[in-house]
Design a protein around this motif. Structure first.
Motif, PDB file in Angstrom:
ATOM      1  N   PHE A   1       0.824  -1.209   0.000  1.00 31.99           N
ATOM      2  CA  PHE A   1       0.000   0.000   0.000  1.00 31.99           C
ATOM      3  C   PHE A   1       0.862   1.265   0.000  1.00 31.99           C
ATOM      4  N   ALA A   2       1.982   1.230   0.706  1.00 34.57           N
ATOM      5  CA  ALA A   2       2.876   2.395   0.730  1.00 34.57           C
ATOM      6  C   ALA A   2       3.412   2.683  -0.662  1.00 34.57           C
ATOM      7  N   GLU A   3       3.815   1.640  -1.373  1.00 29.59           N
ATOM      8  CA  GLU A   3       4.319   1.822  -2.739  1.00 29.59           C
ATOM      9  C   GLU A   3       3.221   2.353  -3.654  1.00 29.59           C
ATOM     10  N   LYS A   4       2.014   1.849  -3.469  1.00 29.33           N
ATOM     11  CA  LYS A   4       0.882   2.300  -4.289  1.00 29.33           C
ATOM     12  C   LYS A   4       0.555   3.764  -4.014  1.00 29.33           C
TER      13      LYS A   4
ATOM     14  N   LEU B   1      -7.078  -7.180  16.311  1.00 31.37           N
ATOM     15  CA  LEU B   1      -7.577  -6.936  14.955  1.00 31.37           C
ATOM     16  C   LEU B   1      -7.151  -8.057  14.014  1.00 31.37           C
ATOM     17  N   LEU B   2      -5.911  -8.458  14.117  1.00 30.57           N
ATOM     18  CA  LEU B   2      -5.406  -9.517  13.239  1.00 30.57           C
ATOM     19  C   LEU B   2      -6.111 -10.841  13.494  1.00 30.57           C
ATOM     20  N   GLN B   3      -6.502 -11.080  14.732  1.00 33.28           N
ATOM     21  CA  GLN B   3      -7.158 -12.341  15.076  1.00 33.28           C
ATOM     22  C   GLN B   3      -8.653 -12.332  14.785  1.00 33.28           C
ATOM     23  N   SER B   4      -9.274 -11.143  14.745  1.00 35.07           N
ATOM     24  CA  SER B   4     -10.725 -11.051  14.633  1.00 35.07           C
ATOM     25  C   SER B   4     -11.227 -10.765  13.233  1.00 35.07           C
ATOM     26  N   MET B   5     -10.352 -10.319  12.348  1.00 38.86           N
ATOM     27  CA  MET B   5     -10.767  -9.925  11.010  1.00 38.86           C
ATOM     28  C   MET B   5     -10.253 -10.884   9.949  1.00 38.86           C
ATOM     29  N   THR B   6     -10.980 -10.908   8.839  1.00 37.28           N
ATOM     30  CA  THR B   6     -10.478 -11.639   7.690  1.00 37.28           C
ATOM     31  C   THR B   6      -9.300 -10.858   7.110  1.00 37.28           C
ATOM     32  N   ARG B   7      -8.523 -11.493   6.262  1.00 37.07           N
ATOM     33  CA  ARG B   7      -7.386 -10.804   5.664  1.00 37.07           C
ATOM     34  C   ARG B   7      -7.838  -9.594   4.851  1.00 37.07           C
ATOM     35  N   SER B   8      -8.933  -9.734   4.124  1.00 39.68           N
ATOM     36  CA  SER B   8      -9.441  -8.614   3.320  1.00 39.68           C
ATOM     37  C   SER B   8      -9.835  -7.430   4.194  1.00 39.68           C
ATOM     38  N   GLU B   9     -10.510  -7.691   5.318  1.00 35.10           N
ATOM     39  CA  GLU B   9     -10.911  -6.625   6.229  1.00 35.10           C
ATOM     40  C   GLU B   9      -9.694  -5.971   6.876  1.00 35.10           C
ATOM     41  N   ALA B  10      -8.726  -6.795   7.296  1.00 33.62           N
ATOM     42  CA  ALA B  10      -7.508  -6.253   7.903  1.00 33.62           C
ATOM     43  C   ALA B  10      -6.730  -5.420   6.894  1.00 33.62           C
ATOM     44  N   GLU B  11      -6.696  -5.863   5.640  1.00 34.80           N
ATOM     45  CA  GLU B  11      -6.033  -5.084   4.582  1.00 34.80           C
ATOM     46  C   GLU B  11      -6.676  -3.719   4.429  1.00 34.80           C
ATOM     47  N   ALA B  12      -7.995  -3.671   4.505  1.00 32.21           N
ATOM     48  CA  ALA B  12      -8.714  -2.399   4.366  1.00 32.21           C
ATOM     49  C   ALA B  12      -8.343  -1.440   5.489  1.00 32.21           C
ATOM     50  N   VAL B  13      -8.250  -1.963   6.724  1.00 33.46           N
ATOM     51  CA  VAL B  13      -7.856  -1.122   7.861  1.00 33.46           C
ATOM     52  C   VAL B  13      -6.440  -0.598   7.662  1.00 33.46           C
ATOM     53  N   ILE B  14      -5.538  -1.481   7.205  1.00 32.54           N
ATOM     54  CA  ILE B  14      -4.152  -1.059   6.961  1.00 32.54           C
ATOM     55  C   ILE B  14      -4.105  -0.004   5.864  1.00 32.54           C
ATOM     56  N   ALA B  15      -4.898  -0.192   4.800  1.00 32.61           N
ATOM     57  CA  ALA B  15      -4.972   0.795   3.717  1.00 32.61           C
ATOM     58  C   ALA B  15      -5.458   2.144   4.253  1.00 32.61           C
ATOM     59  N   HIS B  16      -6.415   2.097   5.182  1.00 31.53           N
ATOM     60  CA  HIS B  16      -6.936   3.317   5.809  1.00 31.53           C
ATOM     61  C   HIS B  16      -5.817   4.055   6.549  1.00 31.53           C
ATOM     62  N   GLU B  17      -5.000   3.318   7.300  1.00 24.19           N
ATOM     63  CA  GLU B  17      -3.903   3.944   8.033  1.00 24.19           C
ATOM     64  C   GLU B  17      -2.837   4.499   7.098  1.00 24.19           C
TER      65      GLU B  17
END
Length: 292
Positions: free
Chosen positions: A91-94, A129-145
């Motif tokens: 995401f940082a590169e993007k 967060l890593l334990q409670s979310m799917t990878r797609s959901e966690a990716e979205a949170v990381i993208a938000h940050e």
């Protein structure tokens, strides 16, 4: 709250300390024989206001790590940490950013981004967060940050905080001078500020500081909508971010210390929303879905 809500809390503490110390030590260069020198007072307010704000920004990453117990991942110890670093890097590169520091900390579902600049940033994700979310959901949170970093939100909020700090300092001292003058009316000409000035300024610094935090929180909530939109752009669709928010809406988001809350993912209901750095999750979902 289990822990008090990096930027606002640290800034308020710094401003209170600077304001009280300057008052108690007699650092009143804006007083003259003819009364209050508004030009010198404004310079003093600008110096103190933006000084306190930028000290907060400079300390933000260090305090964030200390207050959450976040551990920076230098070498991934497992597949989850490797995935986390790869996701942040992608995401940082993007977003055209240098690689941020990546950290993980123990706690309920949450994440935050902080740092003094786009070139010196940190993305931290909780184990919850890593334990409670799917990878797609966690990716979205990381993208938000990552979007927070790309948008320069920490610097933007620092500048806004600097402006409101300046007004708080300026107005508090004008009121302090007026109260002190009223108390001395009919007495000898004052050679400097008296006890009325000191008490009034300390009280006004606290009260106006709280009001100023409401203003800063309003701008913080607007930046959240931008970060949500940035996450949708990085993910190629608003749906993963909306899904992540729905997941968070059904769980108790881990509360962050004040100094990192402005870049986290939680929010507060009711009248306390005035002091919340985040809009209601339902409103964020609705805005995201309107982009679909």
């Amino acid at each position: 709250m289990k822990r008090i809500m990096l930027l606002i809390g640290t800034n308020l503490a710094i401003m209170l300390v600077l304001g009280i110390v300057s008052t108690l030590t007699g650092a009143h260069k804006f007083f003259s024989g003819s009364g209050l020198d508004l030009g010198k007072l404004l310079f003093f307010a600008l110096l103190m206001g933006f000084g306190g704000s930028f000290i907060s920004l400079w300390l933000s990453k260090t305090i964030a790590k200390w207050s959450t117990g976040a551990r920076v991942i230098d070498t991934p110890a497992n597949s989850t940490e490797l995935w986390l670093i790869d996701t942040v890097r992608r995401f940082a590169e993007k977003a055209g950013l240098p690689m941020p520091e990546v950290a993980i900390y123990e706690g309920e579902p949450n994440a935050f981004a902080t740092g003094a600049s786009r070139n010196s940033s940190l993305v931290a994700v909780s184990t919850g967060l890593l334990q409670s979310m799917t990878r797609s959901e966690a990716e979205a949170v990381i993208a938000h940050e990552v979007a927070h970093i790309a948008n320069g939100d920490m610097v933007t909020l620092t500048l806004i905080q600097g402006v409101v700090n300046t007004f708080v300092i300026f107005i508090a001292r004008v009121i302090g001078w007026l109260v002190d003058s009223a108390l001395r009316k009919g007495g000898d000409e004052p050679s400097g500020p008296g006890i009325g000035y000191t008490i009034t300024v300390v009280v006004c610094d606290i009260l106006f500081g709280i009001l100023a935090s409401i203003i800063v929180m309003y701008f913080s909530r607007q930046r959240e909508f931008r970060a949500d939109a940035g996450a949708a752009q990085l993910m190629g669709s608003p749906r993963p971010m909306a899904a992540a928010l729905r997941r968070l809406g059904g769980m108790e988001a881990g509360e962050l210390p004040q100094n990192v809350a402005t870049a986290g993912i939680n929010g507060r209901p009711g009248w306390m929303a005035l002091f919340s750095s985040h809009p209601p999750i339902e409103e964020r979902i609705a805005v995201l879905e309107s982009r679909s």
